[in-house]
Design a protein around this motif. Sequence first.
Motif, short mmCIF file in Angstrom:
data_model
loop_
_atom_site.label_atom_id
_atom_site.label_comp_id
_atom_site.label_asym_id
_atom_site.label_seq_id
_atom_site.Cartn_x
_atom_site.Cartn_y
_atom_site.Cartn_z
N TYR A 1 0.83 -1.21 0.00
CA TYR A 1 0.00 0.00 0.00
C TYR A 1 0.87 1.26 0.00
CZ TYR A 1 -3.17 3.66 1.54
OH TYR A 1 -3.87 4.83 1.63
N PHE A 2 1.91 1.25 0.82
CA PHE A 2 2.76 2.44 0.93
C PHE A 2 3.55 2.69 -0.35
CE2 PHE A 2 6.82 4.47 2.04
CZ PHE A 2 6.35 5.64 2.64
N LEU A 3 4.02 1.62 -0.98
CA LEU A 3 4.88 1.78 -2.15
C LEU A 3 4.11 1.81 -3.47
CD1 LEU A 3 7.87 -0.57 -1.24
CD2 LEU A 3 7.74 1.91 -1.01
N LEU A 4 2.91 1.20 -3.51
CA LEU A 4 2.24 1.04 -4.80
C LEU A 4 0.78 1.46 -4.79
CD1 LEU A 4 2.40 -0.02 -7.72
CD2 LEU A 4 1.79 -2.28 -6.83
N THR A 5 -0.04 0.85 -3.93
CA THR A 5 -1.49 1.00 -4.05
C THR A 5 -1.94 2.46 -3.93
OG1 THR A 5 -1.73 -1.20 -3.06
CG2 THR A 5 -3.70 0.18 -3.19
N ARG A 6 -1.43 3.18 -2.95
CA ARG A 6 -1.87 4.57 -2.76
C ARG A 6 -1.49 5.44 -3.97
NH1 ARG A 6 1.91 8.14 0.08
NH2 ARG A 6 3.98 7.22 0.09
N HIS A 7 -0.36 5.11 -4.60
CA HIS A 7 0.03 5.87 -5.78
C HIS A 7 -0.84 5.51 -6.98
CE1 HIS A 7 3.35 7.33 -3.49
NE2 HIS A 7 3.96 6.15 -3.41
N LEU A 8 -1.25 4.25 -7.07
CA LEU A 8 -2.18 3.87 -8.13
C LEU A 8 -3.50 4.61 -7.99
CD1 LEU A 8 -1.59 0.00 -8.40
CD2 LEU A 8 -0.75 1.80 -9.92
N LYS A 9 -3.97 4.78 -6.75
CA LYS A 9 -5.20 5.54 -6.54
C LYS A 9 -5.01 6.99 -6.97
CE LYS A 9 -7.01 2.70 -2.76
NZ LYS A 9 -7.41 2.68 -1.33
N THR A 10 -3.86 7.57 -6.63
CA THR A 10 -3.58 8.95 -7.04
C THR A 10 -3.56 9.08 -8.57
OG1 THR A 10 -2.26 9.30 -5.04
CG2 THR A 10 -1.94 10.84 -6.85
N ILE A 11 -2.92 8.11 -9.23
CA ILE A 11 -2.86 8.13 -10.69
C ILE A 11 -4.26 7.99 -11.28
CG2 ILE A 11 -2.03 6.86 -12.71
CD1 ILE A 11 0.48 6.18 -11.11
N THR A 12 -5.10 7.12 -10.68
CA THR A 12 -6.47 6.92 -11.17
C THR A 12 -7.28 8.20 -11.07
OG1 THR A 12 -6.38 4.59 -10.50
CG2 THR A 12 -8.55 5.56 -10.89
N VAL A 13 -7.21 8.87 -9.92
CA VAL A 13 -7.94 10.13 -9.73
C VAL A 13 -7.45 11.19 -10.71
CG1 VAL A 13 -8.40 12.00 -8.11
CG2 VAL A 13 -8.44 9.63 -7.32
N TYR A 14 -6.15 11.22 -10.93
CA TYR A 14 -5.57 12.20 -11.86
C TYR A 14 -6.07 11.97 -13.28
CZ TYR A 14 -2.01 14.81 -14.45
OH TYR A 14 -1.35 15.66 -15.30
N LEU A 15 -6.06 10.70 -13.72
CA LEU A 15 -6.52 10.40 -15.08
C LEU A 15 -8.01 10.67 -15.24
CD1 LEU A 15 -4.53 7.09 -15.78
CD2 LEU A 15 -4.07 9.38 -16.68
N GLN A 16 -8.80 10.42 -14.19
CA GLN A 16 -10.23 10.68 -14.27
C GLN A 16 -10.53 12.18 -14.37
OE1 GLN A 16 -11.71 8.69 -10.78
NE2 GLN A 16 -11.91 6.70 -11.83
N SER A 17 -9.59 12.99 -13.84
CA SER A 17 -9.82 14.45 -13.87
C SER A 17 -9.40 15.08 -15.19
CB SER A 17 -9.04 15.11 -12.73
OG SER A 17 -7.64 14.95 -12.92
N MET A 18 -8.76 14.29 -16.06
CA MET A 18 -8.33 14.84 -17.36
C MET A 18 -9.48 14.81 -18.35
SD MET A 18 -4.57 13.04 -17.74
CE MET A 18 -4.37 13.71 -19.40
N THR A 19 -9.65 15.91 -19.06
CA THR A 19 -10.64 15.98 -20.15
C THR A 19 -9.95 16.55 -21.37
OG1 THR A 19 -11.35 18.18 -19.49
CG2 THR A 19 -12.55 16.33 -18.54
N GLU A 20 -10.62 16.46 -22.48
CA GLU A 20 -10.01 16.90 -23.72
C GLU A 20 -9.74 18.41 -23.75
OE1 GLU A 20 -12.37 15.66 -26.95
OE2 GLU A 20 -11.96 13.52 -26.67
N MET A 21 -10.52 19.18 -23.03
CA MET A 21 -10.39 20.63 -23.10
C MET A 21 -9.89 21.21 -21.79
SD MET A 21 -11.17 21.10 -26.16
CE MET A 21 -11.20 22.88 -26.19
N SER A 22 -9.22 20.43 -21.00
CA SER A 22 -8.73 20.93 -19.72
C SER A 22 -7.22 20.90 -19.70
CB SER A 22 -9.27 20.08 -18.56
OG SER A 22 -8.75 18.77 -18.63
N SER A 23 -6.64 21.79 -18.95
CA SER A 23 -5.19 21.84 -18.78
C SER A 23 -4.90 21.76 -17.29
CB SER A 23 -4.63 23.14 -19.38
OG SER A 23 -3.23 23.20 -19.17
N ILE A 24 -4.36 20.67 -16.85
CA ILE A 24 -4.12 20.46 -15.43
C ILE A 24 -2.62 20.37 -15.17
CG2 ILE A 24 -6.31 19.27 -15.03
CD1 ILE A 24 -4.90 16.65 -15.25
N GLU A 25 -2.28 20.51 -13.91
CA GLU A 25 -0.88 20.47 -13.51
C GLU A 25 -0.31 19.06 -13.72
OE1 GLU A 25 1.03 22.98 -12.56
OE2 GLU A 25 -0.66 24.34 -12.94
#
Length: 285
Positions: free
Chosen positions: A174-198
């Motif tokens: 969880y410390f090395l992998l799972t929590r980062h996978l969740k962060t990556i998932t939330v990040y990808l879900q927040s991306m849209t075609e017309m958005s510019s995110i950090e």
Amino acid sequence: MDNENLWRRKKSLTWKIIIYFLLLSSFFTLIATGFQLYQDYRQDVGLINIRMKTIQQSYLDSLSRSLWEVNEEQIKLQLKGILSISDIQFVALDDITRKLSFSMGAKSDKAIISEEFSLEHSLSKSETVVLGDLTVVATLENVRHRLLNKVFLILTTQALKTFLATFCFLGIVYFLLTRHLKTITVYLQSMTEMSSIEPLVLDRKIATKSQQGIDTCNQHSQKSNSESKEDELDQVVSAINMMNTSINKKVAELRVNEEQYRAVVENVGDYITRYDRSGRHIYAN
């Protein structure tokens, strides 16, 4: 709702890791336990055989003298001494010359090791006479009981170690992998075609340049130097940030083109209008 959440938890990566880790640990534990019990069984049987040889070396001569002298008290005392040896269940002495018989203990036909020794008396250096036979029976029941107790102790200890190791392993995962996978998932879900995110940045103690997602050209020039320092998560983050940079660039280009075409259409001298399939008016310059 509770059943749906439970089903999602069962399908999660953490749940699968628990199941596979427990199955593999149990499998190897059973193999290791079986091998250890086999070794212990061979060792216990070997000890019984050693005791048989000890009886042969320590008691046969004295029993032969006692039998030659017809000293029944001494014979019984010696047989009692043999019977007191660990795992010895039954001992019997048959005097073939005087038709005498001595026995102690209870004889069983199941799970035994039986040895028969000949009792001889030397009349001279070249002449011996056979006086009788000594039968010694050792039981394996004590060996089985010891192994069963050892099985229970080993399996209990291994089960406790397996569960502790599983939870420690899950904490590490969880410390090395799972929590980062969740962060990556939330990040990808927040991306849209017309958005510019950090750029995507994971909460890690060591953040590589590829994780920052800044200056893609410099990332390519330093790729050979940073690959040895990056792990798989860094490479995933680098790929996502490069993709995000490329998407933002394409979106910016599309917006510029759109503004240019819009300006041309709005300023053209002709009348331009659009209708949908139902005949509704949707645009006019």
